[in-house]
Design a protein around this motif. Structure first.
Motif, PDB file in Angstrom:
ATOM      1  N   ALA A 275       0.829  -1.208   0.000  1.00 37.65           N
ATOM      2  CA  ALA A 275       0.000   0.000   0.000  1.00 37.65           C
ATOM      3  C   ALA A 275       0.862   1.257   0.000  1.00 37.65           C
ATOM      4  O   ALA A 275       0.607   2.202  -0.754  1.00 37.65           O
ATOM      5  CB  ALA A 275      -0.933  -0.008   1.212  1.00 37.65           C
ATOM      6  N   GLU A 276       1.888   1.276   0.837  1.00 35.46           N
ATOM      7  CA  GLU A 276       2.751   2.443   0.926  1.00 35.46           C
ATOM      8  C   GLU A 276       3.563   2.659  -0.349  1.00 35.46           C
ATOM      9  O   GLU A 276       3.902   3.797  -0.687  1.00 35.46           O
ATOM     10  CB  GLU A 276       3.680   2.318   2.133  1.00 35.46           C
ATOM     11  N   ALA A 277       3.831   1.565  -1.063  1.00 33.81           N
ATOM     12  CA  ALA A 277       4.580   1.675  -2.315  1.00 33.81           C
ATOM     13  C   ALA A 277       3.723   2.220  -3.451  1.00 33.81           C
ATOM     14  O   ALA A 277       4.251   2.657  -4.470  1.00 33.81           O
ATOM     15  CB  ALA A 277       5.149   0.311  -2.700  1.00 33.81           C
ATOM     16  N   GLY A 278       2.405   2.163  -3.273  1.00 35.30           N
ATOM     17  CA  GLY A 278       1.517   2.677  -4.309  1.00 35.30           C
ATOM     18  C   GLY A 278       0.786   1.622  -5.110  1.00 35.30           C
ATOM     19  O   GLY A 278       0.236   1.926  -6.180  1.00 35.30           O
ATOM     20  N   ALA A 279       0.742   0.389  -4.605  1.00 31.82           N
ATOM     21  CA  ALA A 279      -0.005  -0.665  -5.296  1.00 31.82           C
ATOM     22  C   ALA A 279      -1.490  -0.313  -5.325  1.00 31.82           C
ATOM     23  O   ALA A 279      -2.026   0.266  -4.386  1.00 31.82           O
ATOM     24  CB  ALA A 279       0.199  -2.002  -4.598  1.00 31.82           C
TER      25      ALA A 279
ATOM     26  N   CYS B 220      -7.509  -0.686   5.258  1.00 31.43           N
ATOM     27  CA  CYS B 220      -8.686   0.193   5.248  1.00 31.43           C
ATOM     28  C   CYS B 220      -8.776   1.097   6.480  1.00 31.43           C
ATOM     29  O   CYS B 220      -9.803   1.747   6.678  1.00 31.43           O
ATOM     30  CB  CYS B 220      -9.966  -0.648   5.151  1.00 31.43           C
ATOM     31  N   LYS B 221      -7.730   1.145   7.291  1.00 32.64           N
ATOM     32  CA  LYS B 221      -7.853   1.804   8.596  1.00 32.64           C
ATOM     33  C   LYS B 221      -8.206   3.276   8.494  1.00 32.64           C
ATOM     34  O   LYS B 221      -8.848   3.828   9.391  1.00 32.64           O
ATOM     35  CB  LYS B 221      -6.571   1.638   9.399  1.00 32.64           C
ATOM     36  N   ASP B 222      -7.818   3.933   7.398  1.00 30.81           N
ATOM     37  CA  ASP B 222      -8.144   5.346   7.247  1.00 30.81           C
ATOM     38  C   ASP B 222      -9.340   5.565   6.323  1.00 30.81           C
ATOM     39  O   ASP B 222      -9.607   6.680   5.880  1.00 30.81           O
ATOM     40  CB  ASP B 222      -6.934   6.114   6.693  1.00 30.81           C
TER      41      ASP B 222
ATOM     42  N   ARG C 143      -7.497   3.979  -1.638  1.00 26.98           N
ATOM     43  CA  ARG C 143      -6.719   2.923  -0.973  1.00 26.98           C
ATOM     44  C   ARG C 143      -6.630   1.741  -1.939  1.00 26.98           C
ATOM     45  O   ARG C 143      -7.410   1.633  -2.895  1.00 26.98           O
ATOM     46  CB  ARG C 143      -7.424   2.467   0.306  1.00 26.98           C
ATOM     47  N   PRO C 144      -5.687   0.819  -1.699  1.00 28.47           N
ATOM     48  CA  PRO C 144      -5.636  -0.375  -2.545  1.00 28.47           C
ATOM     49  C   PRO C 144      -6.902  -1.217  -2.366  1.00 28.47           C
ATOM     50  O   PRO C 144      -7.461  -1.310  -1.271  1.00 28.47           O
ATOM     51  CB  PRO C 144      -4.408  -1.126  -2.020  1.00 28.47           C
ATOM     52  N   LEU C 145      -7.347  -1.822  -3.451  1.00 29.12           N
ATOM     53  CA  LEU C 145      -8.464  -2.752  -3.381  1.00 29.12           C
ATOM     54  C   LEU C 145      -7.966  -4.122  -2.944  1.00 29.12           C
ATOM     55  O   LEU C 145      -6.819  -4.506  -3.223  1.00 29.12           O
ATOM     56  CB  LEU C 145      -9.146  -2.856  -4.746  1.00 29.12           C
ATOM     57  N   LEU C 146      -8.817  -4.857  -2.264  1.00 32.36           N
ATOM     58  CA  LEU C 146      -8.470  -6.190  -1.771  1.00 32.36           C
ATOM     59  C   LEU C 146      -9.120  -7.245  -2.654  1.00 32.36           C
ATOM     60  O   LEU C 146     -10.346  -7.277  -2.796  1.00 32.36           O
ATOM     61  CB  LEU C 146      -8.939  -6.350  -0.323  1.00 32.36           C
ATOM     62  N   ALA C 147      -8.293  -8.088  -3.249  1.00 29.68           N
ATOM     63  CA  ALA C 147      -8.779  -9.138  -4.142  1.00 29.68           C
ATOM     64  C   ALA C 147      -8.511 -10.508  -3.527  1.00 29.68           C
ATOM     65  O   ALA C 147      -7.417 -10.758  -3.001  1.00 29.68           O
ATOM     66  CB  ALA C 147      -8.089  -9.048  -5.505  1.00 29.68           C
ATOM     67  N   GLY C 148      -9.498 -11.373  -3.587  1.00 39.31           N
ATOM     68  CA  GLY C 148      -9.330 -12.751  -3.150  1.00 39.31           C
ATOM     69  C   GLY C 148      -9.215 -13.665  -4.354  1.00 39.31           C
ATOM     70  O   GLY C 148     -10.045 -13.598  -5.268  1.00 39.31           O
TER      71      GLY C 148
END
Length: 273
Positions: A32-36, A63-65, A110-115
């Protein structure tokens, strides 16, 4: 109804990057911090298999923020009526359809979460999508595209590429360009001799990807990508996004330095369209 015209550029913010096979909060935060743009977690049999409680911790960290309920709003129904398709004309051509999906799905800050799932029961997929919760489901096996119609979040559908793969046949009579089923297309290498596909570090002919790009259809590309070759892969294949797992690992664990290097190389390669 949303139908993108050909002048709208899907690459305005750089290539979309998916870091897959994430198993720890630390790796997810590094991505996330890298920009993914997308963080992938594997729920199918794999050395990178993750359990639901760990996936939930990753979701909370990423998703904390932001409003965690963003994903819950997408998984309350039992069908793919998650809002994306509702904004697209039923008459949209495949390139317009997939471009509209891609533009709508991103952009939550924010980055999306994929399963990632492979040939698993529909009920199991939906249960995990709700429990984590997930933003996207990736069908990485031999599932028919029609299965995506029953999944309540947008679906990434893989198409495995080997010597026998015919882009033209898939485009004309297969599921590749079927609209109002999956929302995103993923091209990945088909590896012989194993039932576990993906994360094998094997590339396919990027010229095949280029032919799909020349049709004007956005897609993700995976298979043997690394920080060292992703710029070339983007130049040759011209995908909308790239998907990496083993290429950002050291001793089978996600390496924050390699993640940063991969994202930087991919994001710096902004295509002219």
């Amino acid at each position: 109804m949303t139908v993108l015209n050909e002048k709208q550029n899907l690459y305005d913010s750089g290539t979309v990057v998916k870091i897959c096979g994430v198993r720890t909060v630390e790796a997810a935060v590094a991505a996330a911090e890298a920009g993914a743009d997308i963080i992938g977690m594997i729920f199918a049999p794999s050395p990178r298999l993750i359990d639901t409680p760990t996936a939930q911790k990753i979701a909370q960290a990423v998703c904390k923020d932001h409003r965690v309920s963003d994903s819950n709003e997408l998984v309350r129904s039992n069908t793919a009526s998650h809002g994306v398709f509702a904004r697209i004309s039923r008459e949209a051509a495949p390139k317009e359809f997939f471009a509209s999906c891609c533009k709508q799905i991103l952009g939550r800050g924010r980055p999306l979460l994929a399963g990632v799932f492979q040939n698993q029961p529909l009920e199991h997929i939906i249960d995990i999508a709700r429990s984590v919760p997930l933003d996207l489901v990736q069908l990485h096996g031999m599932e028919p595209a029609s299965m995506a119609e029953q999944i309540p979040v947008p679906v990434i559908k893989v198409f495995h590429v080997d010597e026998s793969f015919s882009l033209e046949n898939e485009a004309n009579s297969g599921d590749l360009l079927r609209t109002f089923c999956h929302s995103m297309i993923l091209l990945d290498t088909k590896v012989g001799g194993t039932t576990q596909q993906g994360g094998r570090g094997v590339s396919f002919d990027w010229g095949i990807a280029r032919r799909l790009a020349d049709m004007g259809v956005p897609f993700l590309m995976a298979g043997g990508l690394t920080p060292d070759n992703v710029a070339e892969a983007l130049e040759v294949g011209r995908p909308w996004g790239v998907d990496v797992s083993s290429g950002v690992e050291t001793e089978k664990m996600k390496d924050p330095e390699k993640i940063r290097a991969f994202v930087n190389q991919a994001k710096n390669d902004i295509l002219d369209g």
